[in-house]
Scaffold this motif. Structure first.
Motif, mmCIF file in Angstrom:
data_model
loop_
_atom_site.group_PDB
_atom_site.id
_atom_site.type_symbol
_atom_site.label_atom_id
_atom_site.label_comp_id
_atom_site.label_asym_id
_atom_site.label_seq_id
_atom_site.Cartn_x
_atom_site.Cartn_y
_atom_site.Cartn_z
ATOM 1 N N ASP A 1 -23.523 -9.124 36.975
ATOM 2 C CA ASP A 1 -22.316 -8.283 36.570
ATOM 3 C C ASP A 1 -22.452 -8.332 34.829
ATOM 4 O OD1 ASP A 1 -20.673 -7.272 38.150
ATOM 5 O OD2 ASP A 1 -20.229 -9.209 38.661
ATOM 6 N N VAL A 2 -22.558 -6.847 34.154
ATOM 7 C CA VAL A 2 -22.697 -7.318 32.715
ATOM 8 C C VAL A 2 -22.133 -5.253 32.179
ATOM 9 C CG1 VAL A 2 -23.707 -6.920 30.613
ATOM 10 C CG2 VAL A 2 -24.676 -8.322 32.077
ATOM 11 N N PHE A 3 -21.013 -5.870 30.774
ATOM 12 C CA PHE A 3 -20.474 -4.464 30.408
ATOM 13 C C PHE A 3 -21.063 -4.156 29.378
ATOM 14 C CE2 PHE A 3 -17.450 -5.802 33.944
ATOM 15 C CZ PHE A 3 -16.621 -4.587 34.542
ATOM 16 N N VAL A 4 -20.738 -2.814 28.720
ATOM 17 C CA VAL A 4 -20.883 -2.553 27.905
ATOM 18 C C VAL A 4 -19.311 -1.298 27.245
ATOM 19 C CG1 VAL A 4 -21.921 -0.256 28.497
ATOM 20 C CG2 VAL A 4 -22.195 -0.664 26.588
ATOM 21 N N ILE A 5 -19.660 -2.140 26.222
ATOM 22 C CA ILE A 5 -18.169 -1.944 25.926
ATOM 23 C C ILE A 5 -18.427 -0.526 24.251
ATOM 24 C CG2 ILE A 5 -16.301 -2.126 23.937
ATOM 25 C CD1 ILE A 5 -17.257 -5.009 25.151
ATOM 26 N N CYS A 6 -17.295 0.168 24.685
ATOM 27 C CA CYS A 6 -17.670 2.062 23.421
ATOM 28 C C CYS A 6 -16.282 2.531 23.230
ATOM 29 C CB CYS A 6 -19.067 2.649 24.701
ATOM 30 S SG CYS A 6 -18.867 3.218 25.856
ATOM 31 N N TYR A 7 -16.546 3.401 22.692
ATOM 32 C CA TYR A 7 -15.685 4.273 22.799
ATOM 33 C C TYR A 7 -16.461 5.272 23.236
ATOM 34 C CZ TYR A 7 -12.764 1.840 18.954
ATOM 35 O OH TYR A 7 -12.289 1.562 18.410
ATOM 36 N N GLY A 8 -14.928 6.050 23.682
ATOM 37 C CA GLY A 8 -15.484 7.856 24.088
ATOM 38 C C GLY A 8 -17.032 8.878 23.625
ATOM 39 N N ASP A 9 -16.524 8.393 22.301
ATOM 40 C CA ASP A 9 -17.153 9.196 21.096
ATOM 41 C C ASP A 9 -18.467 8.865 20.492
ATOM 42 O OD1 ASP A 9 -15.484 8.378 19.271
ATOM 43 O OD2 ASP A 9 -14.565 9.903 18.959
ATOM 44 N N SER B 1 -1.643 9.840 30.064
ATOM 45 C CA SER B 1 -2.055 10.464 31.906
ATOM 46 C C SER B 1 -2.960 11.915 30.980
ATOM 47 C CB SER B 1 -0.333 11.106 31.932
ATOM 48 O OG SER B 1 0.270 13.157 31.391
ATOM 49 N N SER B 2 -3.540 11.785 29.846
ATOM 50 C CA SER B 2 -4.429 13.108 29.580
ATOM 51 C C SER B 2 -5.626 12.511 28.855
ATOM 52 C CB SER B 2 -3.422 13.647 28.923
ATOM 53 O OG SER B 2 -2.349 14.113 29.351
ATOM 54 N N VAL B 3 -6.688 13.003 28.736
ATOM 55 C CA VAL B 3 -7.709 12.503 28.261
ATOM 56 C C VAL B 3 -8.021 13.785 27.071
ATOM 57 C CG1 VAL B 3 -10.575 12.727 28.383
ATOM 58 C CG2 VAL B 3 -9.203 12.039 30.538
ATOM 59 N N ASN B 4 -8.295 12.698 26.120
ATOM 60 C CA ASN B 4 -8.635 13.659 24.457
ATOM 61 C C ASN B 4 -9.694 14.507 25.039
ATOM 62 O OD1 ASN B 4 -9.167 14.310 22.159
ATOM 63 N ND2 ASN B 4 -8.770 12.240 21.240
ATOM 64 N N GLU B 5 -9.004 15.620 24.845
ATOM 65 C CA GLU B 5 -9.882 17.062 25.190
ATOM 66 C C GLU B 5 -11.302 17.155 24.263
ATOM 67 O OE1 GLU B 5 -7.366 20.554 22.247
ATOM 68 O OE2 GLU B 5 -7.170 20.347 24.540
ATOM 69 N N SER B 6 -11.208 15.936 22.689
ATOM 70 C CA SER B 6 -12.744 16.660 22.329
ATOM 71 C C SER B 6 -13.509 15.107 22.998
ATOM 72 C CB SER B 6 -12.499 16.019 20.594
ATOM 73 O OG SER B 6 -11.545 14.063 21.414
ATOM 74 N N TRP C 1 -10.572 14.320 33.003
ATOM 75 C CA TRP C 1 -10.449 13.572 34.400
ATOM 76 C C TRP C 1 -11.809 14.166 35.397
ATOM 77 C CZ3 TRP C 1 -8.418 9.002 33.637
ATOM 78 C CH2 TRP C 1 -6.812 8.932 32.630
ATOM 79 N N HIS C 2 -12.630 14.421 35.039
ATOM 80 C CA HIS C 2 -13.976 14.556 35.330
ATOM 81 C C HIS C 2 -15.094 13.673 34.968
ATOM 82 C CE1 HIS C 2 -16.601 16.790 38.642
ATOM 83 N NE2 HIS C 2 -17.676 16.646 37.179
ATOM 84 N N ASP C 3 -15.103 13.807 33.651
ATOM 85 C CA ASP C 3 -15.652 13.162 33.008
ATOM 86 C C ASP C 3 -15.483 11.644 33.322
ATOM 87 O OD1 ASP C 3 -17.338 15.297 32.107
ATOM 88 O OD2 ASP C 3 -15.718 15.414 30.885
ATOM 89 N N ILE C 4 -14.745 11.311 33.567
ATOM 90 C CA ILE C 4 -14.385 9.837 33.624
ATOM 91 C C ILE C 4 -14.636 9.313 35.097
ATOM 92 C CG2 ILE C 4 -12.103 8.017 33.960
ATOM 93 C CD1 ILE C 4 -12.813 8.904 30.858
#
Length: 588
Positions: free
Chosen positions: A67-75, A124-129, A133-136
Motif C-alpha cells: 500500500d502506497v498512496f499518491v496525494i494530489c488535487y483533482g486538477d 454533495s457535488s463534484v466541482n464541474e471544472s 461523480w462518474h469520474d470519481i
C-alpha cells in the motif's frame, strides 16, 4: 489495498448501544439544544444500517507493504478544456504507476470558494471544472480512494451559511456563535486573522467562529442536526466508492470558551462515533485524522485502537528535512525511538511533503527555537516562504514552511550544492522504509519546483507547492531520461517497487532504531512472521561514511544483500562505504 469482507453478524442491538453510549458522552453538557433519545436510531437509519450489521474486527490490519498512496488535487494535471482533469488524473495513474500506487488521495474535489477546496460550498457535488461523480467512481474502482471530510467548517458562501443568516433550514443554528467579550485567550489556532466574524442575521448581530479564516465558518456540533447532516454526507461518499476518510482539521471540532478548544474530549468521542458508523457500513473502511499538532497530542487520536485507524505522522517532514540539511540525524533518531509501535488495526500515515507546507508545530519540544530559525533561514534561501499563526498575546509565530520538497533539499545549511537529487531520493528511501503507510505528494513524485507565479496569482504562500502541470509537457519531461522529472519519477518508482515485495516493510512490522552515529540514519525492520529482516541505513551527510557491518549484528549463516543496489555482502565483519545520501536496505 486488498479488500477483506466479513460475514454479516446480527449485532444491531449491540451497535445501537455503542452509538448511544458515544452520544451520551458527546452531549452530556449540552443544554441549548434538545437531544432526542431517538438520535442514535436516526443515525443508524441515515447510514442505512439495519438488521444485518457488518462487524469489523478492532485489531485487524487493513493494509500491507504493497500500500502506497499518491496525494494530489483533482486538477494537478491539465490537458485542455475538453478533457476533465479527473479523467487526466486517471489516465496518468493507469499509464505511469504500473500498478505501484494502490491508493489515491484526491484533495477536496467539491465546489469551493477559497483555500483551494477547503471552503466547501456543496458537499454533495463534484466541482464541474474537475469532472463528475462518474469520474470519481471510475477512480475508486481501480484504486483505494481517499476523500476529505471537511468536517470543521464550510464556506461562508454555502447554502447552509446563507440559510443561517436568514434563519432558515438547513443551516439554522448550524454555526458556532461566540460572545466577543468571552474568555477566548486560550484558543489555539493556526492563523493570524481574527477568530470571530461579525455578521448580520435576521436575529440581529452575531459573531461566528472562524478557526481558519472568515470564509471558513466553523460548524456547531453541539447541534445534533449538524452531526446528522455530516453522517448523511459520509454515507453518500461511501456509496460512491470512498474507502478512506481524511478527517480534515478535526482537532478543532468542539468549542468550549475558556479552553484551548483543541483536542477536547467531545472531539475524540465524535471520532469514535464516526468510526463505529463507518466501519459497520463498510468493514474495510479507514479513518485518518489530519491533526497538525505536537506529536504527543497527535498520537492520542489512535485512542485504544477505537478512534482513527491512521494518524498523519506530522513530525516526520520537518525532522527529516532538518536532518538532511544539517547532516545530523540525532533529533530524527530520538523521535523514532520515542514513537510507540502502532497496535494492530492502527498505523502511521507517513508523508514528507503535502499540499500545505512543512509544519513546525510538530517540532515543538524536539527542536529548539534556534534550530527552527536555522531551518527557516535555509528554506528561505532556497526560495521558500513562511506562514504564521497568532499566539494569545498577539505575537506571530512561524507555523509552517511553504516550499516544494525538491527545492527544499537542493542544499544544506551551507548553501546549495550538486547533491540535490541524491538528497531528495534519500528522503523518500527513508520514508518508504519506516513503519507505517507511505503517501507521496504528486509534486514530489514528479520533482516539481517552486511555482512562484501560482503563488502570486493565488495570493497565499501555500500555492508555491500546488503547481498545475500541462499534461503534454509532463509527458515530454517524463520521456526525457536527462530531465530531473524523469530521474525523480523513475527513482521513486524503483524504490516503491522494491518496498512492495518485502514483508518486513509491512506497516505494522517490527521497527527498532539503530545507534550508528549522527550521520547515519539506521533502523531495523522485521516481518511479522520473523522470517525476513531488513537493516535500513542512510548516509545523511555530504561526505562518504564507513559503516562497520558488525554494528548491525548480521547473522553469519544468512546471505545478505543490499536490495537497493542488488549487491551481495560478502564479508559481514568488514566495512562498507556509504556514499553521500546513499541508502542501503540490507536484507537476508
Amino acid at each position: 489495498m486488498s479488500v477483506t469482507t466479513y460475514p454479516p453478524q446480527p449485532t444491531l442491538q449491540f451497535l445501537r448501544d455503542r452509538v448511544n453510549h458515544h452520544l451520551e458522552r458527546i452531549y452530556a453538557d449540552v443544554d441549548e439544544f434538545e437531544i432526542s433519545p431517538q438520535l442514535g436510531d436516526e443515525l443508524l437509519q441515515i447510514m442505512g444500517i439495519s438488521d444485518d450489521v457488518c462487524e469489523a474486527p478492532q485489531h485487524r490490519n487493513l493494509w500491507d507493504q504493497q500500500d502506497v498512496f499518491v496525494i494530489c488535487y483533482g486538477d494537478s494535471l491539465l490537458a485542455g478544456h475538453d478533457i476533465p482533469p479527473l479523467e487526466v488524473l486517471q489516465h496518468f495513474l493507469e499509464t505511469h504507476s504500473d500498478g505501484l500506487l494502490g491508493g489515491v488521495h484526491i484533495l477536496p474535489f467539491f465546489p469551493w470558494s477559497s483555500d483551494d477546496g477547503f471552503a466547501v460550498l456543496d458537499y454533495s457535488s463534484v466541482n464541474e471544472s474537475l469532472g463528475t461523480w462518474h469520474d470519481i467512481e471510475a477512480i475508486s474502482e481501480r484504486y483505494d480512494l481517499m476523500a476529505d471530510l471537511v468536517i470543521n467548517h464550510c464556506s461562508s458562501r454555502s447554502l447552509w451559511f446563507q440559510n443561517y443568516l436568514q434563519g432558515k433550514s438547513p443551516g439554522k443554528d448550524f454555526f458556532y456563535e461566540a460572545d466577543p467579550d468571552a474568555d477566548l485567550g486560550a484558543v489555539v489556532r493556526p492563523r493570524t486573522s481574527p477568530l470571530l466574524k461579525k455578521v448580520e442575521t435576521v436575529n440581529g448581530e452575531k459573531h461566528v467562529w472562524c478557526t481558519f479564516g472568515h470564509d471558513q465558518v466553523d460548524l456547531n456540533f453541539r447541534n445534533p442536526e449538524v452531526l446528522k447532516q455530516m453522517v448523511s454526507i459520509i454515507r453518500f461518499y461511501l456509496e460512491r466508492g470512498v474507502r478512506v476518510f481524511r478527517l480534515d482539521a478535526v482537532a478543532f471540532l468542539w468549542k468550549i470558551p475558556g479552553t484551548s478548544c483543541l483536542n477536547l474530549e467531545e472531539t475524540h468521542e465524535i471520532v469514535r462515533l464516526l468510526r463505529v458508523l463507518i466501519e459497520h457500513w463498510r468493514c474495510d473502511a479507514i479513518l485518518i485524522t489530519e491533526t497538525n499538532i505536537p506529536n504527543r497530542e497527535n498520537l492520542s487520536y489512535f485512542g485504544n485502537a477505537n478512534e482513527a485507524h491512521c494518524v498523519y505522522n506530522f513530525s516526520l517532514p520537518p525532522l527529516l528535512v532538518n536532518t538532511l540539511i544539517t547532516g545530523n540525524c540525532n533529533y530524527l533518531r530520538q523521535w523514532l525511538m520515542s514513537l510507540p509501535p502502532a497496535q494492530n488495526g492502527t498505523a502511521y500515515f507517513n508523508f514528507i511533503a503535502s499540499h500545505d507546507g512543512i509544519g513546525l508545530r510538530p517540532t515543538e519540544g524536539i527542536l529548539s527555537d534556534r534550530e527552527i530559525s536555522a531551518l527557516i533561514e535555509t528554506m528561505e534561501a532556497f526560495g521558500g516562504r513562511v506562514s504564521y499563526r497568532a499566539l494569545d498575546n498577539g505575537v506571530q509565530k512561524p507555523y509552517e514552511i511553504n516550499i516544494s520538497l525538491f527545492d527544499a533539499l537542493q542544499g544544506t545549511v551551507h548553501g546549495k550544492d550538486s547533491l540535490g537529487m541524491q538528497r531528495f531520493l534519500c528522503a523518500h528511501a527513508i520514508m518508504l522504509a519506516l513503519e507505517g503507510i507511505p503517501a507521496i505528494y504528486i509534486h514530489s513524485l514528479l520533482g516539481t519546483r517552486n511555482d512562484y507565479a501560482r503563488m502570486e496569482h493565488a495570493g497565499h504562500n501555500r500555492a508555491i507547492n500546488r503547481h498545475q502541470w500541462d499534461y503534454g509537457k509532463l509527458e515530454t519531461a517524463l520521456a526525457d531520461p536527462d530531465s530531473d522529472h524523469c530521474k525523480v519519477f523513475e527513482g521513486i518508482k524503483r524504490l516503491v517497487a522494491i518496498r512492495r515485495e518485502q514483508p518486513a516493510f509491512h506497516p505494522n512490522a517490527t521497527q527498532f532504531t539503530l545507534q550508528l552515529g549522527r550521520t547515519l540514519v539506521g533502523f531495523w525492520r522485521q516481518s511479522m512472521d520473523r522470517r525476513q529482516s531488513i537493516f535500513c541505513v542512510s548516509n545523511v551527510a555530504r561526505k562518504a561514511r564507513k559503516l562497520a557491518l558488525s554494528d548491525l549484528n548480521l547473522i553469519e549463516t544468512d546471505q545478505w544483500v543490499d536490495l537497493v543496489s542488488g549487491e551481495a555482502l560478502e564479508d559481514i565483519r568488514g566495512y562498507i562505504t556509504i556514499e553521500p545520501y546513499q541508502t542501503l536496505w540490507i536484507c537476508n
